[in-house]
Scaffold this active site. Structure first.
Site, short mmCIF file in Angstrom:
data_model
loop_
_atom_site.label_atom_id
_atom_site.label_comp_id
_atom_site.label_asym_id
_atom_site.label_seq_id
_atom_site.Cartn_x
_atom_site.Cartn_y
_atom_site.Cartn_z
N LYS A 69 -1.26 10.28 -38.78
CA LYS A 69 -2.07 11.23 -39.54
C LYS A 69 -1.69 11.09 -41.02
O LYS A 69 -0.50 10.90 -41.34
CB LYS A 69 -1.76 12.64 -39.03
N SER B 294 -6.62 20.07 -37.09
CA SER B 294 -6.83 19.18 -38.21
C SER B 294 -6.56 17.70 -37.91
O SER B 294 -6.97 16.85 -38.70
CB SER B 294 -5.94 19.62 -39.36
N SER C 27 -3.27 22.02 -34.35
CA SER C 27 -3.90 20.83 -34.94
C SER C 27 -3.72 19.53 -34.17
O SER C 27 -4.38 18.54 -34.47
CB SER C 27 -3.39 20.64 -36.37
#
Lengths: 478, 493, 95
Positions: B80, B155, B179
């Site tokens: 990420k 996210s 997330s």
């Protein structure tokens, strides 16, 4: 009306740890800009603080020396504000649970009495960086070398009533910190800084007036003068029927005055909250016990010991313990066999004179106890007279020279040979029949003259005692 | 079966046995990325082919030299884009970070590198990990591989989408309030948020420091176990990290659930929960039961406090954490400023997106003079009560089972208009972050539109072995986790 | 609680944000709505509950006081938006 000045102090002290409070960069003073930095102290994204164990230890040691309560479960908090010397835009500090509360420090007042200054709290925090304006490019440069250097902030209650008390407190505090070995307390390098909170009120009133906070105080002299100035300014304002505004003021050394600092656009709303990146510090009894055992003997205890063991007067013990290095120098000199009172006299007289003249602190001087002890020994043995010894002292002070070599090289050894002195006395008497007559007629002054003549012949290196004795004997025989 | 359909451990096994080379695997990943990037926008930054293949060749060399790396050596993966990577741009999907290129690796990234991980690139996310859809990225929204008109969740949307679309065999996401788990659920992959502190946060660009945690997204629970083992452990650079003391997680995946007590908090199955999601999660409970677990409903009334508590704490910490982005030391700086304050204000106002600014303002407000006690302090007190409620629940149960999200993946653009509604959809995931507990999202079915549904297994602190074993057991008896959207999207249309 | 634009202005100054009017108006409404929802916490009695900032019982995580060489300056300054070989630059801040 008589006015009373009420002062409280916030003192920031840089701790003399090897590394910064939250990362392993060196705390060494100086260095090219941004060369004592890493991603952590530069506040780069994703980096995290890890507490230096020495910082906690030093803070607790100071807390113990100030007779404070050690917070058994203490935390760090974030103080949020934007300024380019603070790369994270928050300072890791302590608000809710500072490491020490309710301490005290006893000072000696001008009148010779004692006064206890209450310490409200002591907390740990990180120092900010340095901003330097570059006029060539009209930009300000941010140097983060000092960023993250460990600080303790010591906050007093508003217990001071004069600049003298403030200076006495700072001197005592500095001495205590030096005894503990936790800071070098150099004001010129910023390792001891203080902010002064000051208000005035009619003498006898119990209420506090509106206070101002003064910053940028870089020397004891600046602190004393700014207090004097600010108290006068506030009194004049009130007497003119105006109001004191609560504000931060900056001391201007050159103008000898304080000026209101441009008020920041926002109120001081620092939005403190517990620092989530640092787990709590739990201080156990074992830890405290260990640190208590490690505490060095502080000034008070040493004063008492010098009085009890060596019968030194209070004044001497105060002077000798005013700096840790001086007290240690004294003790080492005594340990070499020097009579304590002799050592004390030399240190309070000659050593302090030279330190002050050379602008040095005791810990920075080259002179060793061995050298001073030898010098005193030569005087004791009658090999040097006091005046010559002071000359030798001045010669060897700066680089800890060899006393014996110096004395020999310069032919300074005192003449104690009674035969040699006797022959010089005979020569002088033969040359001064008038003085002999005067002496016999009861004029004691003539004796002094004859001593002087003998001393001159012997280039001042004779033992005064031996000269006196020889002269009296001969005169009585005449 | 195509190589990209294997699990990470299966591919790792092929590599260990010399049946597939790391460079072959890397080439497959590069091809998959090339085919999918324009469709799902899972990556913010893709490393160029040469760099990826060079890493693979290096692993190959080390393996050939007889080095013992890890069961996942040579398996391509991605991170990420809020995880710092030395020499590789790290953006947090924000304009304000610009081309920030960290001079350091996050501890987790470094550990994976050491274990023979081959980094493909950096995955898209909601700006600064603040969002539930991955639509607030400055680099454009990521799309759900199961339906490109839908959000992948957030996210860690890029991470979930990349794994689902077979672009990488595993990915590392971060989870502050769900997330990892929620996008895993929306994209039909397995995602684990470990116990707070078990994976070092050093190098993870902070959103809310007391809640953030890194974790794996992969096809299966055993993949998650293997990845977590490589990343976890105490780190001297993160004072909140700890040694979990799990022993081997992969070795604890026996599939044996006899005697396991599973609690179903009834407050997680009531109002607001989509019926199809409810049915799928309850049927997952039946699968666990069939393997010997005892399942029981119980009441967990703290649920109604979890969302406000979470948003107060997360926003407060975020407002402080994001203050360092000011256009001075790194990242983007606004043009035409008059003075220092103007520089700060223009850079931050133009550099942050709307959702980030909303949370900064909210967080600044709850910490400001006069409101701290009513909001922030109150939230920390409620947090203590939430933690206590979980402690009590885990006296009776080994694991809890809940939905991950109230619905399946929403259409793009549907959620952003109503921030409060979006916050409320985080209800099932945020309490674990507040209590620091491990939670895993596993695919447990599909809704009528063919969109994946996830179920959440929750364990006590450091109870990862139990959580992973239950998920593994479930995956032994089901094949939801082996379903792939690739090629199916066309049919759905 | 009523959230006014003045309150948003105050918080914006603290956060160094300067929202355009339209964005400010919208944000004011949204914050009011969100904060109103937060009030659900008022329904929970928390008297006597110790605020919990750290969820896991870690304590005394300390580092030894040993110097590690600092970072390479060029590398640390490489991301600065205004390049300089020795420092970060900001508009005139001090004399």
């Amino acid at each position: 009306m008589t006015w009373e000045t009420v002062i409280g102090l916030e003192t920031h002290v840089e701790l003399s740890t090897k590394t910064k409070i939250f990362c392993s960069c060196t705390t060494e003073f100086g260095g090219a800009p941004n060369t004592h930095c890493c991603p952590v102290c530069m506040g780069m994204p994703g980096t995290l603080p890890v507490v230096n164990e020495k910082v906690l230890e030093y803070a607790v040691k100071v807390g113990l020396a100030l007779d404070g309560e050690i917070t058994r479960s203490c935390r760090f908090d974030r103080k949020n504000y934007f300024y380019p010397d603070l790369p994270k835009a928050y300072q890791i500090s302590q608000l809710y649970l500072p490491i020490v509360r309710n301490g005290r420090l006893t000072i000696r007042t001008e009148s010779g009495g004692e006064k206890t200054i209450r310490i409200h709290e002591l907390h740990m925090e990180e120092d900010a960086g340095k901003l330097v304006h570059d006029p060539w490019i009209d930009q300000t440069r941010c140097d983060y070398n000092r960023c993250g250097v460990p600080l303790i902030e010591i906050v007093t209650e508003p217990d001071f009533r004069s600049g003298e008390e403030v200076i006495a407190y700072l001197e005592k505090l500095r001495s205590t910190l030096q005894y503990l070995g936790v800071s070098d307390c150099k004001m010129q390098e910023g390792s001891l800084r203080c902010d002064v909170n000051l208000s005035v009120r009619p003498a006898g009133s119990a209420e506090l007036g509106t206070r101002t906070e003064m910053k940028n105080l870089n020397s004891f002299k600046a602190i004393a003068r700014s207090i004097e100035y600010e108290a006068r300014r506030q009194i004049e304002l009130i007497e003119e029927g105006r109001r004191v505004v609560q504000e931060t003021r900056r001391w201007d050394e050159n103008k000898d005055a304080t000026f209101a600092m441009r008020s920041k656009e926002n109120a001081q709303d620092y939005r403190y909250f517990p620092e989530p990146d640092i787990p709590p510090l739990e201080i156990g009894e074992d830890y405290l016990e260990r640190l208590r055992k490690e505490q060095p003997e502080l000034a008070e205890a040493r004063m008492a010991r010098y009085q009890a063991d060596w019968g030194l007067p209070v004044y001497d013990t105060q002077m000798l313990t005013s700096q840790k290095a001086l007290a240690e120098f004294f003790e080492a000199t005594v340990a070499l066999g020097t009579p304590p009172k002799q050592a004390a006299n030399w240190i309070m007289g000659e050593v302090l004179r030279r330190l002050s003249a050379d602008g040095l602190e005791a810990k920075d001087m080259a002179l060793t106890p061995r050298t001073l002890a030898r010098l005193i020994e030569l005087v004791q043995e009658g090999k040097l007279n006091r005046n010559t010894a002071v000359r030798v002292f001045d010669a060897v002070f700066a680089d800890d020279g060899d006393v014996d070599a110096y004395v020999k090289e310069h032919g300074l050894e005192q003449v104690s040979d009674a035969g040699l002195v006797g022959s010089v006395v005979d020569k002088v008497l033969a040359a001064n029949p008038k003085s002999i007559q005067d002496f016999k007629a009861g004029k004691e002054k003539a004796f002094g003259f004859l001593v002087g003549q003998v001393m001159r012949e012997l280039k001042g290196q004779a033992s005064p005692q031996v000269v006196h004795q020889a002269l009296r004997e001969r005169l009585e025989q005449l | 079966m195509e190589l990209w359909e294997f699990t990470a451990l299966e591919l790792g096994g092929l590599i260990q046995r010399g049946e597939v080379s790391p460079t072959q695997a890397a080439q497959v990943a590069l091809d998959r990325m090339a085919a999918e990037q324009d469709r799902n926008n899972a990556f913010v930054t893709r490393l160029d082919g040469e760099t990826v293949l060079a890493q693979a060749a290096e692993v190959e060399k080390r393996l050939a030299a007889g080095e013992k790396l890890s069961p996942l050596a040579g398996v391509p993966m991605a991170l990420k884009d809020n995880i710092c990577t030395k020499g590789v741009r790290t953006t947090c999907a924000s304009k304000i970070l610009g081309d920030f290129t960290p001079p350091y690796d996050a501890t987790a990234a470094e550990k994976l590198k050491t274990a023979g991980g081959v980094l493909l690139g950096k995955l898209n996310l909601d700006e600064f990990a603040m969002g539930s859809t991955s639509e607030t990225s400055y680099y454009g929204p990521t799309r759900n591989p199961w339906d490109l008109d839908r959000a992948p969740g957030g996210s860690s949307g890029g991470a979930a989408a990349a794994v689902a679309a077979g672009e990488c065999w595993y990915a590392i996401g971060s989870d502050t309030g769900g997330s990892i788990r929620q996008p895993a659920s929306y994209c039909g992959v397995t995602g684990l948020k470990p116990t707070y502190g078990s994976v070092s946060r050093y190098g993870l660009i902070a959103y809310a420091s007391s809640l953030d945690q890194l974790g794996p997204l992969a096809r299966s629970a055993d993949d998650c176990a293997a990845v977590l083992e490589l990343m976890a452990g105490k780190d001297r650079r993160d004072g909140t990290s700890l040694d979990a003391g799990w022993g081997s997680l992969t070795a604890s995946l026996t599939g044996d659930l006899r005697g396991l007590r599973v609690g179903l908090p009834s407050d997680c199955f009531g109002e607001g929960l989509d019926q199809e999601v409810r049915a799928a999660v309850l049927s997952a409970a039946d699968v666990l039961k069939a393997r010997g677990a005892a399942v029981e409903e119980f009441s967990f009334p703290m649920m109604k406090y979890v969302v406000p508590t979470y948003y107060i704490i997360a926003a407060a910490e975020a407002s402080s954490n994001l203050s360092r982005f000011d256009g001075v030391k790194y990242g983007w700086r606004a043009a035409d400023y008059e003075d220092l304050t103007d520089l700060y204000e223009k850079t931050r106002t133009q550099g942050f997106g709307a959702e980030v600014k909303r949370r900064i303002l909210l967080g600044t407000f709850v910490l400001s003079a006069g409101y701290y006690d009513a909001y922030y302090k109150k939230a920390l007190q409620v947090k203590a009560l939430i933690k206590k409620a979980y402690d009590e629940a885990f006296e009776k149960y080994d694991l809890l089972l809940t939905p991950v999200a109230p619905t399946t993946a929403p259409r793009l653009g549907e959620s952003l208009g109503d921030p409060l509604k979006m916050y409320l959809s985080d209800i099932y995931t945020v309490p674990l972050n507040l209590a620091g507990l491990p939670g895993l999202s596993m695919p447990c079915g599909f809704d009528g539109q063919g969109l994946p549904i996830g179920a959440q297994l929750i364990g006590p602190a450091l109870g990862e072995a139990k959580v992973l074993n239950a998920a593994h057991a479930f995956q032994l008896d089901t094949d939801y986790h082996r379903q792939s959207p690739v090629g199916k999207e066309a049919q759905a249309k | 609680m009523k959230i006014t634009e003045e309150m948003v202005d105050y918080v914006s100054i603290l956060a160094r944000l300067k929202l355009p009017q339209e964005e400010k108006t919208r944000m004011t409404g949204e914050l009011e709505q969100i904060l109103a929802y937060m009030d659900v916490l008022d329904g929970l009695d928390t008297s006597g509950v110790e605020p919990m900032s750290h969820v896991f019982p870690l304590k005394n995580v300390l580092r030894s006081d040993e110097v590690v060489p600092s970072g390479d300056r060029a590398e640390l300054l490489a991301n600065a938006p205004v390049p300089d070989e020795a420092a970060f630059l900001v508009p005139k801040t001090v004399e």
